[in-house]
Design an enzyme around this catalytic site. Structure first.
Site, short mmCIF file in Angstrom:
data_model
loop_
_atom_site.label_atom_id
_atom_site.label_comp_id
_atom_site.label_asym_id
_atom_site.label_seq_id
_atom_site.Cartn_x
_atom_site.Cartn_y
_atom_site.Cartn_z
N HIS A 53 -18.93 42.80 -0.10
CA HIS A 53 -18.33 42.48 1.19
C HIS A 53 -18.74 43.56 2.19
CE1 HIS A 53 -14.82 39.72 -0.33
NE2 HIS A 53 -16.00 39.39 -0.82
N GLU A 55 -17.19 45.54 4.20
CA GLU A 55 -16.47 46.81 4.17
C GLU A 55 -16.92 47.67 2.98
OE1 GLU A 55 -15.30 43.73 4.42
OE2 GLU A 55 -13.29 43.67 5.31
N CYS A 83 -10.07 41.76 3.11
CA CYS A 83 -9.47 41.00 2.01
C CYS A 83 -8.80 41.98 1.04
CB CYS A 83 -10.55 40.18 1.30
SG CYS A 83 -11.60 41.16 0.20
N CYS A 86 -11.26 44.51 -0.52
CA CYS A 86 -11.73 45.54 0.42
C CYS A 86 -10.61 46.49 0.80
CB CYS A 86 -12.31 44.88 1.66
SG CYS A 86 -13.88 44.06 1.32
ZN LIG Z 1 -13.48 41.85 1.33
#
Ligand SMILES: [Zn+2]
Length: 156
Positions: A53, A55, A83, A86
């Site tokens: 992801h 991040e 999310c 993350c």
């Molecule tokens: Zn994430």
């Protein structure tokens, strides 16, 4: 340079990732003292890495660039509310603050719904979708005792 300036750059990173790399539309930056020290966009499909992801990619980049595993004094910018995965990574990396654009409910409207993970976290372990089995607690705990007794450990 202010929060909006850096946040808009995460939107650009999201666009860059989705157009050049066919990744999900997410971008992230790590900034320290007004300087970008880490950047990332979603690379899940391009690298076959479900943890890539934006991040997480930005945190890895910042830590590599700064030669550290902690991001104290840094601000993490994300084009969308992080999310749960993350958010966990962010808490482990310990930046001083988080600035984000869209709400995670906005991402759900584009097909990226992480609500089920929040719901899973609230459930008792035995009711979660992926079965979790606990075994060998004593043997597992022996490793912790070895860690505590280790002289060369790096606490974090
Ligand atoms: Zn994430």
């Amino acid at each position: 340079m202010n929060d909006d300036f850096f946040l808009r750059q995460t939107f650009q990173l999201a666009r860059e990732g989705m157009t050049t790399n066919q990744g999900g539309p997410f971008g992230s930056l790590v900034v320290r003292d007004g300087e970008i020290v880490g950047r990332g966009y979603n690379q899940v499909t391009s690298t076959n890495d479900p943890t890539a992801h934006a991040e997480v990619v930005a945190i890895r980049d910042a830590c590599r660039n700064l030669g550290t595993f902690q991001l104290e004094g840094c601000t993490l910018y994300a084009s969308c509310e992080p999310c749960p995965m993350c958010l966990g990574a962010i808490y482990w990396a310990r930046p001083s603050r988080i600035v984000y654009g869209a709400f995670h409910s906005d991402a759900a409207g584009a097909g990226f719904d992480d609500q089920f993970i929040y719901e899973e976290l609230d459930k008792p372990r035995e009711d979660r979708k992926i079965p979790m089995q606990q075994r060998l607690r004593e043997e597992a705990n022996a490793v912790f005792q070895e860690w505590v007794a280790l002289e060369k450990r790096i606490p974090y």
